[in-house]
Design a protein around this motif. Structure first.
Motif, PDB file in Angstrom:
ATOM      1  N   SER A  56      40.159  53.779  35.897  1.00  0.00           N
ATOM      2  CA  SER A  56      39.323  52.673  35.427  1.00  0.00           C
ATOM      3  C   SER A  56      39.964  52.161  34.148  1.00  0.00           C
ATOM      4  N   TYR A  57      40.210  50.860  34.082  1.00  0.00           N
ATOM      5  CA  TYR A  57      40.868  50.333  32.886  1.00  0.00           C
ATOM      6  C   TYR A  57      39.994  50.587  31.664  1.00  0.00           C
ATOM      7  N   ILE A  58      38.706  50.280  31.786  1.00  0.00           N
ATOM      8  CA  ILE A  58      37.755  50.680  30.754  1.00  0.00           C
ATOM      9  C   ILE A  58      36.512  51.224  31.432  1.00  0.00           C
ATOM     10  N   HIS A  59      35.842  52.129  30.754  1.00  0.00           N
ATOM     11  CA  HIS A  59      34.537  52.633  31.195  1.00  0.00           C
ATOM     12  C   HIS A  59      33.651  52.625  29.966  1.00  0.00           C
ATOM     13  N   THR A  60      32.547  51.901  30.018  1.00  0.00           N
ATOM     14  CA  THR A  60      31.702  51.746  28.840  1.00  0.00           C
ATOM     15  C   THR A  60      30.585  52.778  28.841  1.00  0.00           C
ATOM     16  N   SER A  61      29.975  52.942  27.675  1.00  0.00           N
ATOM     17  CA  SER A  61      28.848  53.867  27.548  1.00  0.00           C
ATOM     18  C   SER A  61      27.613  53.357  28.275  1.00  0.00           C
ATOM     19  N   ASP A  95      27.824  52.623  31.338  1.00  0.00           N
ATOM     20  CA  ASP A  95      28.197  52.978  32.701  1.00  0.00           C
ATOM     21  C   ASP A  95      28.677  51.771  33.505  1.00  0.00           C
ATOM     22  N   CYS A  96      29.449  50.932  32.856  1.00  0.00           N
ATOM     23  CA  CYS A  96      30.094  49.811  33.543  1.00  0.00           C
ATOM     24  C   CYS A  96      31.597  50.043  33.461  1.00  0.00           C
ATOM     25  N   SER A  97      32.254  50.053  34.609  1.00  0.00           N
ATOM     26  CA  SER A  97      33.699  50.284  34.615  1.00  0.00           C
ATOM     27  C   SER A  97      34.405  49.093  35.247  1.00  0.00           C
ATOM     28  N   VAL A  98      35.602  48.842  34.773  1.00  0.00           N
ATOM     29  CA  VAL A  98      36.433  47.748  35.283  1.00  0.00           C
ATOM     30  C   VAL A  98      37.721  48.344  35.819  1.00  0.00           C
ATOM     31  N   GLU A  99      38.040  48.022  37.046  1.00  0.00           N
ATOM     32  CA  GLU A  99      39.245  48.554  37.663  1.00  0.00           C
ATOM     33  C   GLU A  99      40.489  47.900  37.064  1.00  0.00           C
ATOM     34  N   PRO A 100      41.602  48.619  37.052  1.00  0.00           N
ATOM     35  CA  PRO A 100      42.843  48.025  36.528  1.00  0.00           C
ATOM     36  C   PRO A 100      43.403  46.991  37.491  1.00  0.00           C
ATOM     37  N   LEU A 101      44.312  46.185  36.976  1.00  0.00           N
ATOM     38  CA  LEU A 101      44.953  45.172  37.801  1.00  0.00           C
ATOM     39  C   LEU A 101      45.874  45.833  38.824  1.00  0.00           C
ATOM     40  N   ALA A 102      45.951  45.231  40.002  1.00  0.00           N
ATOM     41  CA  ALA A 102      46.900  45.666  41.028  1.00  0.00           C
ATOM     42  C   ALA A 102      48.174  44.846  40.864  1.00  0.00           C
ATOM     43  N   LEU A 103      49.232  45.486  40.394  1.00  0.00           N
ATOM     44  CA  LEU A 103      50.474  44.780  40.093  1.00  0.00           C
ATOM     45  C   LEU A 103      51.635  45.211  40.983  1.00  0.00           C
ATOM     46  N   SER A 104      51.355  45.949  42.057  1.00  0.00           N
ATOM     47  CA  SER A 104      52.449  46.469  42.885  1.00  0.00           C
ATOM     48  C   SER A 104      53.259  45.339  43.516  1.00  0.00           C
ATOM     49  N   THR A 141      14.236  42.518  26.499  1.00  0.00           N
ATOM     50  CA  THR A 141      14.919  41.414  27.145  1.00  0.00           C
ATOM     51  C   THR A 141      14.603  41.417  28.621  1.00  0.00           C
ATOM     52  N   ALA A 142      14.868  40.291  29.247  1.00  0.00           N
ATOM     53  CA  ALA A 142      14.622  40.176  30.683  1.00  0.00           C
ATOM     54  C   ALA A 142      15.795  40.672  31.490  1.00  0.00           C
ATOM     55  N   LEU A 143      16.901  41.058  30.827  1.00  0.00           N
ATOM     56  CA  LEU A 143      18.074  41.501  31.552  1.00  0.00           C
ATOM     57  C   LEU A 143      17.905  42.946  31.986  1.00  0.00           C
ATOM     58  N   PRO A 144      18.317  43.287  33.199  1.00  0.00           N
ATOM     59  CA  PRO A 144      18.228  44.677  33.639  1.00  0.00           C
ATOM     60  C   PRO A 144      19.255  45.537  32.921  1.00  0.00           C
ATOM     61  N   ALA A 145      18.946  46.793  32.800  1.00  0.00           N
ATOM     62  CA  ALA A 145      19.878  47.728  32.183  1.00  0.00           C
ATOM     63  C   ALA A 145      21.087  47.895  33.082  1.00  0.00           C
ATOM     64  N   PHE A 146      22.216  48.298  32.478  1.00  0.00           N
ATOM     65  CA  PHE A 146      23.420  48.503  33.268  1.00  0.00           C
ATOM     66  C   PHE A 146      23.212  49.653  34.243  1.00  0.00           C
ATOM     67  N   THR A 147      23.677  49.458  35.430  1.00  0.00           N
ATOM     68  CA  THR A 147      23.676  50.523  36.422  1.00  0.00           C
ATOM     69  C   THR A 147      25.107  50.934  36.658  1.00  0.00           C
ATOM     70  N   ARG A 148      25.282  52.050  37.276  1.00  0.00           N
ATOM     71  CA  ARG A 148      26.626  52.556  37.494  1.00  0.00           C
ATOM     72  C   ARG A 148      27.285  51.733  38.594  1.00  0.00           C
ATOM     73  N   VAL A 149      28.272  50.956  38.207  1.00  0.00           N
ATOM     74  CA  VAL A 149      28.927  50.071  39.167  1.00  0.00           C
ATOM     75  C   VAL A 149      30.372  49.900  38.753  1.00  0.00           C
ATOM     76  N   ARG A 150      31.252  49.854  39.716  1.00  0.00           N
ATOM     77  CA  ARG A 150      32.660  49.577  39.468  1.00  0.00           C
ATOM     78  C   ARG A 150      32.908  48.110  39.761  1.00  0.00           C
ATOM     79  N   VAL A 151      33.513  47.428  38.797  1.00  0.00           N
ATOM     80  CA  VAL A 151      33.749  45.995  38.900  1.00  0.00           C
ATOM     81  C   VAL A 151      35.221  45.761  39.156  1.00  0.00           C
ATOM     82  N   ASP A 152      35.546  44.996  40.171  1.00  0.00           N
ATOM     83  CA  ASP A 152      36.927  44.674  40.456  1.00  0.00           C
ATOM     84  C   ASP A 152      37.480  43.778  39.361  1.00  0.00           C
ATOM     85  N   ALA A 153      38.768  43.951  39.026  1.00  0.00           N
ATOM     86  CA  ALA A 153      39.369  43.187  37.934  1.00  0.00           C
ATOM     87  C   ALA A 153      39.320  41.690  38.193  1.00  0.00           C
ATOM     88  N   LYS A 154      39.349  41.265  39.462  1.00  0.00           N
ATOM     89  CA  LYS A 154      39.323  39.847  39.781  1.00  0.00           C
ATOM     90  C   LYS A 154      37.993  39.196  39.425  1.00  0.00           C
TER      91      LYS A 154
END
Length: 408
Positions: free
Chosen positions: A200-205, A207-216, A385-398
């Motif tokens: 995971s390129y970053i993983h936040t406290s 529980d939101c993670s962002v996948e690294p770029l695919a550069l192959s 706030t009206a925003l939901p709390a972060f849930t555990r999810v992996r986000v694609d870099a795109k």
């Protein structure tokens, strides 16, 4: 604070040829100044002011030096002494550094003007374009994809030719630095810890993670272009054409990584008021790690630099914490547990706490950062706030988009 704006320049053939000739003369001035500095006794080496005074004598001895702007020549000499100051700082910090090197033809690719010797004309009759005038070089159109200040508001201008053959004009302007909020008044919900990684390129406290770029695919293309270059005769027309193809493939990788990091850093500094990150020393990690290639692709140093730069623009606190044992320590009880890299879950033998190892590390980074600056201890009632709390999810870099984008 200084803000740097970069614009694509489109000089015509005569202006491009003249600009490249001037850059090569500045290269010769730079090499001569470096030689003059190192040939002096170590306790009597010239300062920038001393070498500025010598420029007049150098121009008499080598008339070519007088063909470029005198002000730009002074900036070339000043840059040498700024580089020497950086080397001195590295040496004082215990790093092994060498000396300034002689630069051959094509190694020196830019010319700079400070405070004078340039002018920007916005009244060109073409929407989205302005005209940049540089002393003794000429006029060239630049594409103003963003607002460009008037000439009086510009502190420094640099013209550079990239290895791909593209020209860029860089402007340094003075920008207002927003006041950062008092750390003691910041709510913990507006703070985040960021763990940098490879899977995971970053993983936040949160529980939101962002996948690294695919550069192959991009690296495969770059390797093919490089192999083709190796088969060409060095210096031939085909070699030069293929060299630009190699530079273009490399530029594509660089721009893709930079675009990704710009969007990710913009999201962090606009979403949170305090961002806690690891104070990583990347160089020894690249020298000793078996996954050095992946870590080099991650470009963590560049990402952290962008994060600090944008935090100043948006009034966000960036807190660098000691990265030691952030993965080993249990965020709940503090007991350290060794775990190899392939173990992706944190399981504490003392309290039984279990969660993703990167999430556990991010929480430890956040706690250390808040303790370091005394943030997140507000006595006021948190705002709902009206925003939901972060849930555990992996986000694609795109899917990472810049804050404020219509796609957000």
């Amino acid at each position: 604070m200084d803000l740097t704006l970069r614009f694509r320049a489109y000089p015509d053939d005569p202006t491009e040829s003249e600009a490249w000739r001037h850059i090569d003369i500045h290269r010769q001035i730079r090499n001569h100044a470096v030689r003059d500095y190192y040939h002096a006794e170590w306790n009597d080496r010239p300062s920038a002011y001393d070498q500025h005074s010598k420029l007049t004598d150098w121009k008499r001895e080598w008339p070519t030096f007088a063909e470029v702007s005198a002000h730009a020549a002074q900036q070339t000499v000043s840059q040498i002494h700024r580089d020497l100051t950086v080397l001195k700082e590295h040496r004082q910090n215990g790093r092994k550094v060498g000396r300034l090197k002689w630069q051959g033809a094509g190694d020196f690719r830019s010319v700079a003007y400070q405070s004078e010797g340039y002018n920007v004309d916005h009244n060109t009759g073409r929407d989205g374009y302005a005209t940049l005038h540089l002393s003794k070089i000429g006029d060239m159109p630049i594409r103003t994809h963003r607002n460009l200040p008037e000439t009086d508001d510009i502190k420094r201008v640099a013209l550079k030719k990239e290895t791909t053959g593209e020209w860029f004009a860089t402007f340094v302007i003075e920008a207002d630095e927003p006041e950062k909020p008092d750390p003691k008044e910041i709510d913990r919900n507006d703070c985040v810890g960021v763990d940098l990684g490879i899977l995971s390129y970053i993983h936040t406290s949160d529980d939101c993670s962002v996948e690294p770029l695919a550069l192959s695919d991009e690296y495969d293309r770059y390797a093919r272009e490089q192999r083709s270059l190796d088969r060409k005769e060095h210096g031939s027309a085909n070699w030069e054409k293929q060299r630009r193809a190699v530079a273009t493939a490399r530029r594509h990788i660089k721009r893709k990584v930079l675009d990704f990091q710009h969007k990710l850093s913009s999201w962090l500094v606009t979403e949170y008021e305090v961002v806690c990150v690891e104070d990583l020393d990347v160089k020894p990690m690249l020298e000793t790690s078996q996954s050095a290639k992946n870590k080099q692709d991650a470009a963590w140093s560049q990402f952290l630099s962008l994060l600090e730069y944008k935090a100043d623009l948006h009034g966000t606190h960036i807190v660098s914490v000691d990265p030691r044992n952030t993965t080993k320590e249990c965020n709940r009880c503090g007991v350290k547990t060794d775990k190899p890299l392939w173990v992706r879950e944190h399981s504490c033998p003392a309290c039984g706490h279990e969660e993703d190892r990167d999430l556990n590390a991010a929480k430890n980074i956040l706690d250390r950062g808040l303790e370091q600056i005394g943030a997140g201890c507000s006595e006021s009632t948190p705002v709902q706030t009206a925003l939901p709390a972060f849930t555990r999810v992996r986000v694609d870099a795109k899917r990472v988009v810049e804050a404020g984008s219509p796609a957000a």
